[in-house]
Scaffold this motif. Structure first.
Motif, PDB file in Angstrom:
ATOM      1  N   ARG A  52       0.844  -1.191  -0.072  1.00 22.10           N
ATOM      2  CA  ARG A  52       0.036   0.012   0.087  1.00 22.10           C
ATOM      3  C   ARG A  52       0.920   1.334   0.052  1.00 22.10           C
ATOM      4  N   THR A  53       2.020   1.202   0.453  1.00 24.38           N
ATOM      5  CA  THR A  53       2.776   2.444   0.534  1.00 24.38           C
ATOM      6  C   THR A  53       4.284   2.313   0.634  1.00 24.38           C
ATOM      7  N   ARG A  54       5.253   3.073   0.185  1.00 22.07           N
ATOM      8  CA  ARG A  54       6.611   2.730  -0.005  1.00 22.07           C
ATOM      9  C   ARG A  54       7.267   3.438   1.398  1.00 22.07           C
ATOM     10  N   GLN A  55       6.503   3.964   2.152  1.00 22.01           N
ATOM     11  CA  GLN A  55       7.112   4.547   3.346  1.00 22.01           C
ATOM     12  C   GLN A  55       6.087   4.766   4.528  1.00 22.01           C
ATOM     13  N   LEU A  56       6.955   4.619   5.677  1.00 19.17           N
ATOM     14  CA  LEU A  56       6.017   4.514   6.902  1.00 19.17           C
ATOM     15  C   LEU A  56       6.394   5.812   7.814  1.00 19.17           C
ATOM     16  N   ASP A  57       5.552   6.872   7.841  1.00 23.95           N
ATOM     17  CA  ASP A  57       5.958   8.019   8.676  1.00 23.95           C
ATOM     18  C   ASP A  57       6.090   7.848  10.030  1.00 23.95           C
ATOM     19  N   VAL A  58       5.046   7.124  10.564  1.00 23.10           N
ATOM     20  CA  VAL A  58       4.717   6.892  12.031  1.00 23.10           C
ATOM     21  C   VAL A  58       4.532   5.490  12.317  1.00 23.10           C
ATOM     22  N   LEU A  59       5.017   5.130  13.351  1.00 22.78           N
ATOM     23  CA  LEU A  59       4.673   3.523  13.921  1.00 22.78           C
ATOM     24  C   LEU A  59       4.343   3.738  15.238  1.00 22.78           C
ATOM     25  N   VAL A  60       3.130   3.607  15.608  1.00 24.67           N
ATOM     26  CA  VAL A  60       2.567   3.510  17.169  1.00 24.67           C
ATOM     27  C   VAL A  60       2.629   1.955  17.590  1.00 24.67           C
ATOM     28  N   ASN A  61       3.355   1.709  18.534  1.00 19.45           N
ATOM     29  CA  ASN A  61       3.243   0.231  19.108  1.00 19.45           C
ATOM     30  C   ASN A  61       2.354   0.508  20.518  1.00 19.45           C
ATOM     31  N   ASN A  62       1.173   0.388  20.015  1.00 14.49           N
ATOM     32  CA  ASN A  62       0.059   0.534  21.200  1.00 14.49           C
ATOM     33  C   ASN A  62      -0.426  -0.829  21.768  1.00 14.49           C
ATOM     34  N   ALA A  63       0.202  -1.982  21.262  1.00 12.58           N
ATOM     35  CA  ALA A  63      -0.470  -3.367  21.991  1.00 12.58           C
ATOM     36  C   ALA A  63      -0.207  -3.320  23.268  1.00 12.58           C
ATOM     37  N   ALA A 104      12.610   4.750   5.037  1.00 12.65           N
ATOM     38  CA  ALA A 104      12.109   5.456   3.755  1.00 12.65           C
ATOM     39  C   ALA A 104      11.569   6.798   3.773  1.00 12.65           C
ATOM     40  N   SER A 105      10.963   6.924   5.207  1.00 13.51           N
ATOM     41  CA  SER A 105      10.478   8.110   5.546  1.00 13.51           C
ATOM     42  C   SER A 105      11.413   9.090   5.551  1.00 13.51           C
ATOM     43  N   PRO A 106      11.183  10.584   5.326  1.00 10.09           N
ATOM     44  CA  PRO A 106      12.106  11.983   5.306  1.00 10.09           C
ATOM     45  C   PRO A 106      12.121  12.185   6.862  1.00 10.09           C
ATOM     46  N   ASN A 107      11.131  11.782   7.671  1.00 11.22           N
ATOM     47  CA  ASN A 107      10.976  12.322   9.273  1.00 11.22           C
ATOM     48  C   ASN A 107      10.343  11.070   9.964  1.00 11.22           C
ATOM     49  N   ARG A 160      12.959   9.565  15.368  1.00 13.61           N
ATOM     50  CA  ARG A 160      12.412  10.184  16.694  1.00 13.61           C
ATOM     51  C   ARG A 160      11.460   9.109  17.338  1.00 13.61           C
ATOM     52  N   ILE A 161      12.323   8.696  18.427  1.00 16.47           N
ATOM     53  CA  ILE A 161      11.566   7.375  19.237  1.00 16.47           C
ATOM     54  C   ILE A 161      11.296   7.761  20.680  1.00 16.47           C
ATOM     55  N   ASN A 162      10.070   7.881  21.022  1.00 14.08           N
ATOM     56  CA  ASN A 162       9.697   8.344  22.657  1.00 14.08           C
ATOM     57  C   ASN A 162       8.590   7.066  23.054  1.00 14.08           C
ATOM     58  N   ALA A 163       8.476   7.546  24.346  1.00 16.21           N
ATOM     59  CA  ALA A 163       7.532   6.596  25.058  1.00 16.21           C
ATOM     60  C   ALA A 163       6.334   7.767  25.772  1.00 16.21           C
ATOM     61  N   VAL A 164       5.108   7.405  25.667  1.00 14.22           N
ATOM     62  CA  VAL A 164       4.319   7.870  25.927  1.00 14.22           C
ATOM     63  C   VAL A 164       3.339   7.289  27.623  1.00 14.22           C
ATOM     64  N   ASP A 165       3.233   7.997  28.497  1.00 16.53           N
ATOM     65  CA  ASP A 165       2.089   7.463  29.307  1.00 16.53           C
ATOM     66  C   ASP A 165       0.981   8.092  29.129  1.00 16.53           C
ATOM     67  N   PRO A 166      -0.460   7.375  28.665  1.00 12.91           N
ATOM     68  CA  PRO A 166      -1.414   7.866  28.168  1.00 12.91           C
ATOM     69  C   PRO A 166      -2.171   8.362  29.572  1.00 12.91           C
ATOM     70  N   GLY A 167      -2.145   7.867  30.680  1.00  5.40           N
ATOM     71  CA  GLY A 167      -2.462   8.194  31.809  1.00  5.40           C
ATOM     72  C   GLY A 167      -3.848   7.359  32.193  1.00  5.40           C
ATOM     73  N   ALA A 193       3.596  11.808  17.583  1.00  2.00           N
ATOM     74  CA  ALA A 193       3.495  11.088  16.182  1.00  2.00           C
ATOM     75  C   ALA A 193       3.652  12.448  15.194  1.00  2.00           C
ATOM     76  N   GLY A 194       3.676  13.508  15.656  1.00  2.00           N
ATOM     77  CA  GLY A 194       3.335  14.736  14.632  1.00  2.00           C
ATOM     78  C   GLY A 194       4.892  15.710  14.904  1.00  2.00           C
ATOM     79  N   ILE A 195       5.685  15.285  15.676  1.00  2.00           N
ATOM     80  CA  ILE A 195       6.862  15.974  15.684  1.00  2.00           C
ATOM     81  C   ILE A 195       7.761  16.197  14.589  1.00  2.00           C
ATOM     82  N   GLU A 196       8.579  17.277  14.602  1.00  2.00           N
ATOM     83  CA  GLU A 196       9.522  17.649  13.497  1.00  2.00           C
ATOM     84  C   GLU A 196      10.754  16.525  13.685  1.00  2.00           C
ATOM     85  N   SER A 197      11.681  16.607  12.578  1.00  2.00           N
ATOM     86  CA  SER A 197      12.769  15.913  12.628  1.00  2.00           C
ATOM     87  C   SER A 197      13.786  16.448  13.721  1.00  2.00           C
ATOM     88  N   THR A 198      13.545  17.718  14.106  1.00  2.00           N
ATOM     89  CA  THR A 198      14.338  18.243  15.374  1.00  2.00           C
ATOM     90  C   THR A 198      13.680  17.980  16.906  1.00  2.00           C
TER      91      THR A 198
END
Length: 213
Positions: A52-63, A104-107, A160-167, A193-198
């Motif tokens: 379906r796509t040549r790149q993935l911009d964001v991966l959310v590991n939610n399981a 393959a994603s620019p960010n 950009r790889i970060n962990a999240v506490d949803p609460g 998920a929407g942060i810039e490369s910086t």
């Protein structure tokens, strides 16, 4: 936000129902069958997304699963296997499989959905004593996920790889007893998920900002 979303779930009926509801709301979503505890299932999911796509911009590991609720001294080691298989090894399995599409994603960004229960600072805070019963599986698995997040971030500086506490959010996992809405619980996930490369990497955040490990 106009993104194409691949929504993965191990339950085909619930996954397709969720995508149907999102599509009716005018959102771009596609169902991907995936069980994060299975190498074969993850590879099939990767193959499907790749068509379906040549790149993935964001991966959310939610399981995630809750694990045994028994007191630590009454919890056999074997009872911890399932929660670690999903909450820890599942995140590693999926992350490693999807790295080629992410690169393959620019960010590229990865969001690991952790928990405040995986924070040693939070769980040992005297002000919170008595609010959460001591258990082994879920807190330990989320603490492990936090460390995995930090190590991936060190090893992959271009992502950009970060962990999240949803609460404490009203979901099936909490029996819908959480005081936060799903929207509130996903605020930090969407932000990261929407942060810039910086933007930040190797951090632990909740909807109010950085949170202690």
């Amino acid at each position: 936000m106009g993104w194409q979303v691949f929504l993965a779930a191990r339950d085909i009926d619930r996954g397709t129902t969720a995508v149907r509801e999102l599509t009716r709301a005018g959102l771009r979503a596609e169902f991907v069958p995936m069980d994060v505890t299975s190498d074969e299932s993850v590879e099939k999911a990767l193959d499907l997304v790749t068509t379906r796509t040549r790149q993935l911009d964001v991966l959310v590991n939610n399981a995630g699963v809750g694990g045994p609720s028994t007191p630590p001294a009454e919890t056999p080691a074997d009872d911890l296997g399932a929660v670690f298989e999903t909450n820890v090894l599942g995140a590693v399995r999926v992350t490693n499989a999807f790295l080629p599409l992410l690169r393959a994603s620019p960010n590229p960004r990865i969001v690991m959905v952790s928990s405040g229960m995986g924070s040693i600072a939070t769980m040992t805070d005297p002000a919170l004593a008595g609010l959460v019963r001591p258990t082994l599986g879920y807190p330990a698995s989320k603490a492990a996920l936090n460390m995995i997040t930090s190590q991936y971030a060190r090893a992959l500086p271009d992502i950009r790889i970060n962990a999240v506490d949803p609460g404490y959010t009203a979901t099936d996992l909490t029996g819908h007893t959480g005081f936060q809405t799903v929207t509130e619980g996903t605020d930090a996930i969407v932000d990261l998920a929407g942060i810039e490369s910086t933007g930040p990497t190797g951090g632990f955040f909740d909807r109010n900002g950085r949170t202690p490990w």
